[in-house]
Motif scaffolding. Structure first.
Motif, PDB file in Angstrom:
ATOM      1  N   GLY A   1      -4.344  -2.680   9.281  1.00 39.88           N
ATOM      2  CA  GLY A   1      -3.403  -2.198   8.274  1.00 39.88           C
ATOM      3  C   GLY A   1      -1.987  -2.015   8.788  1.00 39.88           C
ATOM      4  O   GLY A   1      -1.227  -1.208   8.242  1.00 39.88           O
ATOM      5  N   LEU A   2      -1.602  -2.759   9.808  1.00 38.01           N
ATOM      6  CA  LEU A   2      -0.258  -2.642  10.393  1.00 38.01           C
ATOM      7  C   LEU A   2       0.696  -3.574   9.648  1.00 38.01           C
ATOM      8  O   LEU A   2       1.069  -4.639  10.130  1.00 38.01           O
ATOM      9  CB  LEU A   2      -0.296  -2.990  11.885  1.00 38.01           C
ATOM     10  N   VAL A   3       1.124  -3.133   8.461  1.00 37.49           N
ATOM     11  CA  VAL A   3       1.923  -3.990   7.595  1.00 37.49           C
ATOM     12  C   VAL A   3       3.313  -4.217   8.171  1.00 37.49           C
ATOM     13  O   VAL A   3       3.756  -5.357   8.338  1.00 37.49           O
ATOM     14  CB  VAL A   3       2.032  -3.377   6.179  1.00 37.49           C
ATOM     15  N   GLU A   4       4.025  -3.145   8.469  1.00 31.57           N
ATOM     16  CA  GLU A   4       5.403  -3.271   8.968  1.00 31.57           C
ATOM     17  C   GLU A   4       5.440  -4.031  10.282  1.00 31.57           C
ATOM     18  O   GLU A   4       6.319  -4.882  10.491  1.00 31.57           O
ATOM     19  CB  GLU A   4       6.022  -1.881   9.136  1.00 31.57           C
TER      20      GLU A   4
ATOM     21  N   ILE B   1      -0.039 -13.167   6.663  1.00 27.01           N
ATOM     22  CA  ILE B   1       0.901 -12.145   6.197  1.00 27.01           C
ATOM     23  C   ILE B   1       0.671 -11.831   4.721  1.00 27.01           C
ATOM     24  O   ILE B   1       0.711 -10.672   4.302  1.00 27.01           O
ATOM     25  CB  ILE B   1       2.353 -12.590   6.441  1.00 27.01           C
ATOM     26  N   ALA B   2       0.435 -12.857   3.915  1.00 23.56           N
ATOM     27  CA  ALA B   2       0.142 -12.622   2.498  1.00 23.56           C
ATOM     28  C   ALA B   2      -1.126 -11.791   2.349  1.00 23.56           C
ATOM     29  O   ALA B   2      -1.205 -10.887   1.497  1.00 23.56           O
ATOM     30  CB  ALA B   2      -0.004 -13.958   1.777  1.00 23.56           C
ATOM     31  N   ASP B   3      -2.135 -12.076   3.170  1.00 27.17           N
ATOM     32  CA  ASP B   3      -3.370 -11.312   3.147  1.00 27.17           C
ATOM     33  C   ASP B   3      -3.128  -9.878   3.599  1.00 27.17           C
ATOM     34  O   ASP B   3      -3.673  -8.921   3.026  1.00 27.17           O
ATOM     35  CB  ASP B   3      -4.403 -11.995   4.053  1.00 27.17           C
ATOM     36  N   LEU B   4      -2.286  -9.718   4.619  1.00 15.34           N
ATOM     37  CA  LEU B   4      -1.928  -8.386   5.121  1.00 15.34           C
ATOM     38  C   LEU B   4      -1.271  -7.547   4.028  1.00 15.34           C
ATOM     39  O   LEU B   4      -1.633  -6.388   3.803  1.00 15.34           O
ATOM     40  CB  LEU B   4      -0.997  -8.539   6.328  1.00 15.34           C
ATOM     41  N   LEU B   5      -0.290  -8.128   3.344  1.00 14.63           N
ATOM     42  CA  LEU B   5       0.410  -7.419   2.271  1.00 14.63           C
ATOM     43  C   LEU B   5      -0.517  -7.142   1.093  1.00 14.63           C
ATOM     44  O   LEU B   5      -0.510  -6.044   0.517  1.00 14.63           O
ATOM     45  CB  LEU B   5       1.617  -8.237   1.801  1.00 14.63           C
ATOM     46  N   GLY B   6      -1.325  -8.139   0.725  1.00 10.03           N
ATOM     47  CA  GLY B   6      -2.211  -7.985  -0.423  1.00 10.03           C
ATOM     48  C   GLY B   6      -3.258  -6.913  -0.213  1.00 10.03           C
ATOM     49  O   GLY B   6      -3.472  -6.062  -1.084  1.00 10.03           O
ATOM     50  N   LYS B   7      -3.903  -6.914   0.938  1.00  7.41           N
ATOM     51  CA  LYS B   7      -4.953  -5.932   1.193  1.00  7.41           C
ATOM     52  C   LYS B   7      -4.412  -4.521   1.329  1.00  7.41           C
ATOM     53  O   LYS B   7      -5.144  -3.547   1.149  1.00  7.41           O
ATOM     54  CB  LYS B   7      -5.738  -6.325   2.451  1.00  7.41           C
ATOM     55  N   ALA B   8      -3.106  -4.418   1.669  1.00 11.11           N
ATOM     56  CA  ALA B   8      -2.474  -3.097   1.748  1.00 11.11           C
ATOM     57  C   ALA B   8      -1.970  -2.626   0.387  1.00 11.11           C
ATOM     58  O   ALA B   8      -1.408  -1.530   0.274  1.00 11.11           O
ATOM     59  CB  ALA B   8      -1.321  -3.134   2.748  1.00 11.11           C
ATOM     60  N   GLY B   9      -2.137  -3.455  -0.637  1.00 11.18           N
ATOM     61  CA  GLY B   9      -1.724  -3.068  -1.971  1.00 11.18           C
ATOM     62  C   GLY B   9      -0.309  -3.455  -2.344  1.00 11.18           C
ATOM     63  O   GLY B   9       0.155  -3.157  -3.450  1.00 11.18           O
ATOM     64  N   HIS B  10       0.411  -4.149  -1.453  1.00 10.38           N
ATOM     65  CA  HIS B  10       1.784  -4.579  -1.725  1.00 10.38           C
ATOM     66  C   HIS B  10       1.744  -5.941  -2.432  1.00 10.38           C
ATOM     67  O   HIS B  10       2.174  -6.961  -1.890  1.00 10.38           O
ATOM     68  CB  HIS B  10       2.583  -4.672  -0.426  1.00 10.38           C
ATOM     69  N   LEU B  11       1.220  -5.932  -3.649  1.00  5.65           N
ATOM     70  CA  LEU B  11       0.963  -7.190  -4.340  1.00  5.65           C
ATOM     71  C   LEU B  11       2.235  -7.922  -4.723  1.00  5.65           C
ATOM     72  O   LEU B  11       2.311  -9.156  -4.604  1.00  5.65           O
ATOM     73  CB  LEU B  11       0.113  -6.922  -5.590  1.00  5.65           C
ATOM     74  N   ARG B  12       3.241  -7.188  -5.179  1.00 10.14           N
ATOM     75  CA  ARG B  12       4.506  -7.826  -5.534  1.00 10.14           C
ATOM     76  C   ARG B  12       5.155  -8.448  -4.310  1.00 10.14           C
ATOM     77  O   ARG B  12       5.655  -9.574  -4.365  1.00 10.14           O
ATOM     78  CB  ARG B  12       5.433  -6.792  -6.176  1.00 10.14           C
ATOM     79  N   ASP B  13       5.146  -7.727  -3.181  1.00 10.78           N
ATOM     80  CA  ASP B  13       5.717  -8.272  -1.944  1.00 10.78           C
ATOM     81  C   ASP B  13       4.951  -9.509  -1.497  1.00 10.78           C
ATOM     82  O   ASP B  13       5.546 -10.486  -1.025  1.00 10.78           O
ATOM     83  CB  ASP B  13       5.690  -7.220  -0.833  1.00 10.78           C
TER      84      ASP B  13
END
Length: 466
Positions: free
Chosen positions: A329-332, A357-369
């Motif tokens: 979960g290390l998004v940043e 990276i898309a999977d990282l953002l998506g699984k963290a809930g940052h769907l728009r990003d």
């Protein structure tokens, strides 16, 4: 050493210089098969290879010598497809003799060719070798084993191996490597690789001592099977009979991979720490192990330690690090590292990196990003990437985004399958499930109707007993 020999050993700098050396060989009477063979090799080492036909000219001029030596050199140096054609043309000339190296180089070319045409050509060459009695030679038979294994025909490879009157270390390595490198029926083939290794140790009563290459393949097979017991036994064998994994970078790397995949991360780290030499594969194996165990921060730290040790990471290394970030979960940290890939490490991101990276953002809930990241990609996103984001939309219940991604996925699949203009069933089901989460049953019906209009059907579920 003569001037001509010196020039041949140190390679001509240009095509004109190569032709001058060829002329000198004739005018000085120093022409010999060995020197001409070296000249042929130099024809292919010039960069760029200006005129490979000149090598064929050299062979054709000497064809009356009735020796395959120069022709074998030509087959060895030429591109695989050209080598196969050269052999076919040679067959039509009945006045020229063969030798075992002719078949070794021709079968080797078919192994490198990597297509159905290469497979069929190799089978014909193998049959001719059988007819002429050359396959009784251990080197020719071993090359045939390698050829069939490279083409995924392990049944044929095993038949050739079993019929060999004599086997050496290279023969066993060819078979074990073939089994351990098969993608189809991976578990079954890896088990066969380990059985072959056992038979190799007992071959002829005294056994055949395995080389480093053998042990690396056996460790790979054990790692793919997740067999800690067998891997530990191989580790013990290495410690007792060789210099130890710390002195062999490939065996050490194999052990790091083995223990990581078998859940023994601490042992993998210990092996990694005691290795005296580490290459990019070693560092990547350790990074992959950390990723497998969700150690994202440790994987990033290892990446920078790798750079500090003057070992540059490759694209696989970054895939492992991004996977570790995703599991942790290390998004940043993952996004920051992605933007520094090319500027700091000289690695241009590929589709797998974008997918991570898309999977990282998506699984963290940052769907728009995640969606903006995909849309901003320099290349067209693939179906795997979009399915991952669609799954995240379903997980977080974002119907609006899920609909947008689902339609985008269906369009891409239809563009990639223009002949039947139909995306896989699971993509329609994925979009229908997004609608179902929001109780939009009319939209679910619309997707189902679209599936029926395209002739797509859902395979009924069956129990394991059936």
């Amino acid at each position: 050493m003569s001037l001509i020999s010196y020039l041949l050993e140190h390679k001509p700098k240009s095509f004109n210089q190569l032709k001058q050396i060829h002329a000198l060989l004739f005018t000085t009477g120093l022409k010999s098969p060995i020197r001409l063979s070296k000249l042929i090799e130099n024809c292919f080492t010039l960069k760029p290879c200006i005129n490979p036909n000149y090598a064929k000219h050299i062979v054709n001029h000497e064809i009356d010598s009735n020796t395959p030596f120069l022709f074998n050199t030509l087959i060895k140096c030429t591109k695989p497809n050209d080598s196969i054609l050269l052999f076919a043309n040679w067959v039509s000339n009945s006045s020229i003799v063969y030798d075992d190296h002719t078949f070794i180089f021709a079968l080797g070319a078919c192994a490198r060719f990597g297509s159905l045409s290469g497979l069929y050509a190799g089978m014909q060459i193998h049959c001719r070798g059988l007819k002429l009695g050359f396959v009784s030679d251990v080197a020719v038979a071993t090359t045939a084993v390698h050829f069939y294994a490279k083409n995924g025909r392990m049944g044929f490879a095993r038949k050739v191996f079993d019929e060999m009157p004599v086997r050496n270390l290279v023969s066993w390595n060819a078979l074990i490597t073939g089994y351990s490198s098969q993608e189809r029926d991976c578990v079954e083939n890896c088990e066969k690789a380990l059985v072959c290794f056992k038979h190799m140790l007992n071959y002829g009563g005294l056994g055949v001592k395995p080389s480093g290459s053998t042990l690396v393949c056996v460790l790979s097979a054990a790692a793919q099977l997740g067999s800690l017991e067998i891997g530990s036994c191989v580790h013990g064998y290495v410690v007792k009979t060789a210099d130890g994994p710390e002195n062999d970078v490939y065996i050490g790397t194999g052990l790091v991979d083995l223990y990581s995949k078998c859940g023994c991360l601490e042992i993998a780290l210990d092996v990694f720490a005691m290795m005296k030499v580490r290459n990019v594969l070693t560092w990547t194996a350790m990074t992959t192990g950390l990723a497998f165990h969700g150690k994202g921060k440790e994987a990033i730290e290892l990446l920078y330690e790798m750079k500090w040790c003057n070992v540059m990471p490759n694209i696989v290394t970054f895939t492992s690090v991004f996977t570790a970030c995703c599991h942790s979960g290390l998004v940043e940290e993952g996004v920051h590292l992605f933007h520094k890939m090319e500027s700091e490490f000289g690695i241009r991101p590929n589709i797998k990196h974008y997918g991570c990276i898309a999977d990282l953002l998506g699984k963290a809930g940052h769907l728009r990003d995640a969606y903006d990241f995909i849309v901003g990609m320099p290349n067209k996103p693939d179906a795997v990437l979009l399915r991952s984001l669609l799954g995240s939309c379903r997980l977080y219940g974002d119907v609006e985004m899920g609909e947008k991604v689902g339609r985008m996925l269906l369009q891409i699949e239809q563009d990639d399958n223009r002949r039947n203009l139909s995306a896989p069933v699971e993509d329609y089901i994925g979009l229908a499930n997004v609608y179902a989460l929001a109780n939009r049953w009319d939209d679910v019906s619309m997707v189902r109707e679209e599936m029926r209009s395209r002739g797509l059907e859902i395979n009924p579920a069956r129990s394991a007993s059936h």
